[in-house]
Design a protein around this motif. Sequence first.
Motif, PDB file in Angstrom:
ATOM      1  N   ARG A  32      48.922  49.527  39.300  1.00 20.25           N
ATOM      2  CA  ARG A  32      48.969  48.071  39.121  1.00 20.25           C
ATOM      3  C   ARG A  32      47.737  47.605  38.372  1.00 20.25           C
ATOM      4  O   ARG A  32      47.808  46.717  37.541  1.00 20.25           O
ATOM      5  CB  ARG A  32      49.048  47.359  40.473  1.00 20.25           C
ATOM      6  N   ASP A  33      46.592  48.178  38.728  1.00 18.22           N
ATOM      7  CA  ASP A  33      45.339  47.797  38.085  1.00 18.22           C
ATOM      8  C   ASP A  33      45.371  48.100  36.589  1.00 18.22           C
ATOM      9  O   ASP A  33      44.922  47.309  35.780  1.00 18.22           O
ATOM     10  CB  ASP A  33      44.183  48.544  38.754  1.00 18.22           C
ATOM     11  N   LEU A  34      45.899  49.255  36.232  1.00 17.12           N
ATOM     12  CA  LEU A  34      46.003  49.651  34.827  1.00 17.12           C
ATOM     13  C   LEU A  34      46.911  48.686  34.078  1.00 17.12           C
ATOM     14  O   LEU A  34      46.575  48.210  32.992  1.00 17.12           O
ATOM     15  CB  LEU A  34      46.531  51.086  34.725  1.00 17.12           C
ATOM     16  N   MET A  35      48.074  48.388  34.670  1.00 13.70           N
ATOM     17  CA  MET A  35      49.011  47.466  34.021  1.00 13.70           C
ATOM     18  C   MET A  35      48.417  46.065  33.930  1.00 13.70           C
ATOM     19  O   MET A  35      48.640  45.360  32.952  1.00 13.70           O
ATOM     20  CB  MET A  35      50.335  47.433  34.793  1.00 13.70           C
ATOM     21  N   ALA A  36      47.652  45.656  34.935  1.00 15.47           N
ATOM     22  CA  ALA A  36      47.009  44.341  34.907  1.00 15.47           C
ATOM     23  C   ALA A  36      46.024  44.260  33.756  1.00 15.47           C
ATOM     24  O   ALA A  36      45.906  43.235  33.093  1.00 15.47           O
ATOM     25  CB  ALA A  36      46.311  44.064  36.227  1.00 15.47           C
ATOM     26  N   GLY A  37      45.312  45.352  33.519  1.00 11.94           N
ATOM     27  CA  GLY A  37      44.372  45.392  32.398  1.00 11.94           C
ATOM     28  C   GLY A  37      45.074  45.190  31.072  1.00 11.94           C
ATOM     29  O   GLY A  37      44.609  44.440  30.213  1.00 11.94           O
ATOM     30  N   PHE A  38      46.215  45.840  30.904  1.00 11.68           N
ATOM     31  CA  PHE A  38      46.996  45.671  29.677  1.00 11.68           C
ATOM     32  C   PHE A  38      47.521  44.241  29.564  1.00 11.68           C
ATOM     33  O   PHE A  38      47.485  43.639  28.503  1.00 11.68           O
ATOM     34  CB  PHE A  38      48.176  46.644  29.630  1.00 11.68           C
ATOM     35  N   LYS A  39      48.007  43.705  30.681  1.00 13.49           N
ATOM     36  CA  LYS A  39      48.584  42.365  30.681  1.00 13.49           C
ATOM     37  C   LYS A  39      47.523  41.317  30.371  1.00 13.49           C
ATOM     38  O   LYS A  39      47.811  40.316  29.723  1.00 13.49           O
ATOM     39  CB  LYS A  39      49.235  42.081  32.037  1.00 13.49           C
ATOM     40  N   SER A  40      46.282  41.541  30.806  1.00 16.94           N
ATOM     41  CA  SER A  40      45.226  40.565  30.541  1.00 16.94           C
ATOM     42  C   SER A  40      44.920  40.471  29.052  1.00 16.94           C
ATOM     43  O   SER A  40      44.422  39.450  28.586  1.00 16.94           O
ATOM     44  CB  SER A  40      43.963  40.905  31.336  1.00 16.94           C
ATOM     45  N   ILE A  41      45.242  41.512  28.314  1.00 16.37           N
ATOM     46  CA  ILE A  41      45.026  41.495  26.864  1.00 16.37           C
ATOM     47  C   ILE A  41      46.079  40.636  26.170  1.00 16.37           C
ATOM     48  O   ILE A  41      45.763  39.849  25.287  1.00 16.37           O
ATOM     49  CB  ILE A  41      45.037  42.936  26.292  1.00 16.37           C
ATOM     50  N   VAL A  42      47.351  40.789  26.600  1.00 18.24           N
ATOM     51  CA  VAL A  42      48.444  40.087  25.931  1.00 18.24           C
ATOM     52  C   VAL A  42      48.835  38.785  26.621  1.00 18.24           C
ATOM     53  O   VAL A  42      49.530  37.973  26.046  1.00 18.24           O
ATOM     54  CB  VAL A  42      49.701  40.990  25.796  1.00 18.24           C
ATOM     55  N   GLY A  43      48.412  38.592  27.871  1.00 20.50           N
ATOM     56  CA  GLY A  43      48.713  37.375  28.604  1.00 20.50           C
ATOM     57  C   GLY A  43      50.021  37.458  29.358  1.00 20.50           C
ATOM     58  O   GLY A  43      50.818  38.371  29.163  1.00 20.50           O
ATOM     59  N   GLY A  44      50.236  36.514  30.240  1.00 17.02           N
ATOM     60  CA  GLY A  44      51.462  36.455  31.022  1.00 17.02           C
ATOM     61  C   GLY A  44      51.238  36.811  32.472  1.00 17.02           C
ATOM     62  O   GLY A  44      50.137  37.167  32.894  1.00 17.02           O
ATOM     63  N   GLU A  45      52.314  36.710  33.235  1.00 16.01           N
ATOM     64  CA  GLU A  45      52.244  36.999  34.662  1.00 16.01           C
ATOM     65  C   GLU A  45      52.012  38.480  34.910  1.00 16.01           C
ATOM     66  O   GLU A  45      52.596  39.332  34.242  1.00 16.01           O
ATOM     67  CB  GLU A  45      53.547  36.583  35.348  1.00 16.01           C
ATOM     68  N   ILE A  46      51.197  38.768  35.883  1.00 15.08           N
ATOM     69  CA  ILE A  46      50.953  40.151  36.304  1.00 15.08           C
ATOM     70  C   ILE A  46      51.844  40.381  37.524  1.00 15.08           C
ATOM     71  O   ILE A  46      51.462  40.117  38.664  1.00 15.08           O
ATOM     72  CB  ILE A  46      49.466  40.377  36.615  1.00 15.08           C
ATOM     73  N   ALA A  47      53.067  40.842  37.244  1.00 11.98           N
ATOM     74  CA  ALA A  47      54.104  40.941  38.271  1.00 11.98           C
ATOM     75  C   ALA A  47      53.682  41.816  39.454  1.00 11.98           C
ATOM     76  O   ALA A  47      54.014  41.512  40.599  1.00 11.98           O
ATOM     77  CB  ALA A  47      55.399  41.464  37.656  1.00 11.98           C
ATOM     78  N   GLY A  48      52.962  42.892  39.204  1.00 11.10           N
ATOM     79  CA  GLY A  48      52.526  43.772  40.286  1.00 11.10           C
ATOM     80  C   GLY A  48      51.638  43.047  41.280  1.00 11.10           C
ATOM     81  O   GLY A  48      51.771  43.227  42.498  1.00 11.10           O
ATOM     82  N   TYR A  49      50.755  42.193  40.791  1.00 11.65           N
ATOM     83  CA  TYR A  49      49.888  41.431  41.685  1.00 11.65           C
ATOM     84  C   TYR A  49      50.659  40.325  42.392  1.00 11.65           C
ATOM     85  O   TYR A  49      50.389  40.013  43.548  1.00 11.65           O
ATOM     86  CB  TYR A  49      48.709  40.828  40.925  1.00 11.65           C
ATOM     87  N   THR A  50      51.602  39.728  41.701  1.00 15.68           N
ATOM     88  CA  THR A  50      52.446  38.715  42.331  1.00 15.68           C
ATOM     89  C   THR A  50      53.191  39.322  43.504  1.00 15.68           C
ATOM     90  O   THR A  50      53.245  38.748  44.600  1.00 15.68           O
ATOM     91  CB  THR A  50      53.435  38.124  41.314  1.00 15.68           C
ATOM     92  N   GLU A  51      53.767  40.498  43.303  1.00 14.25           N
ATOM     93  CA  GLU A  51      54.476  41.195  44.383  1.00 14.25           C
ATOM     94  C   GLU A  51      53.529  41.540  45.523  1.00 14.25           C
ATOM     95  O   GLU A  51      53.884  41.389  46.697  1.00 14.25           O
ATOM     96  CB  GLU A  51      55.125  42.470  43.841  1.00 14.25           C
ATOM     97  N   LEU A  52      52.333  42.002  45.195  1.00 15.48           N
ATOM     98  CA  LEU A  52      51.347  42.360  46.204  1.00 15.48           C
ATOM     99  C   LEU A  52      51.005  41.161  47.089  1.00 15.48           C
ATOM    100  O   LEU A  52      50.989  41.260  48.316  1.00 15.48           O
ATOM    101  CB  LEU A  52      50.079  42.888  45.531  1.00 15.48           C
ATOM    102  N   LEU A  53      50.750  40.012  46.470  1.00 15.58           N
ATOM    103  CA  LEU A  53      50.378  38.826  47.234  1.00 15.58           C
ATOM    104  C   LEU A  53      51.561  38.246  47.996  1.00 15.58           C
ATOM    105  O   LEU A  53      51.389  37.725  49.110  1.00 15.58           O
ATOM    106  CB  LEU A  53      49.745  37.775  46.324  1.00 15.58           C
TER     107      LEU A  53
END
Length: 103
Positions: A32-53
Amino acid sequence: MLIITNESIPGKEFDVLGVVKGNTVQAKHAGRDLMAGFKSIVGGEIAGYTELLTEAREIATNRMVKEATALGADAITCLRYSTSNVMQGAAEVMIYGTAVKFR
């Protein structure tokens, strides 16, 4: 179990039983952390973190309801959520409210 953010419940009288709470600490998954890093570059919802919370809120809510049920509560008023970082890569979700018994 009725769970509301209001201090009162229209049409109901009740006695206060006390504060009830539930919490959980959830850690990030490396993937999730790796995907979040990629998502922070392109923007948008970080679905893995949304699911976690979302999962963390459900766990904390269930723990609070269990505590209220043990007190004999019919409802929980004044519901509040709180979150905090407890260490690198882990977050706590806490929920609390007032357990009440209908008259």
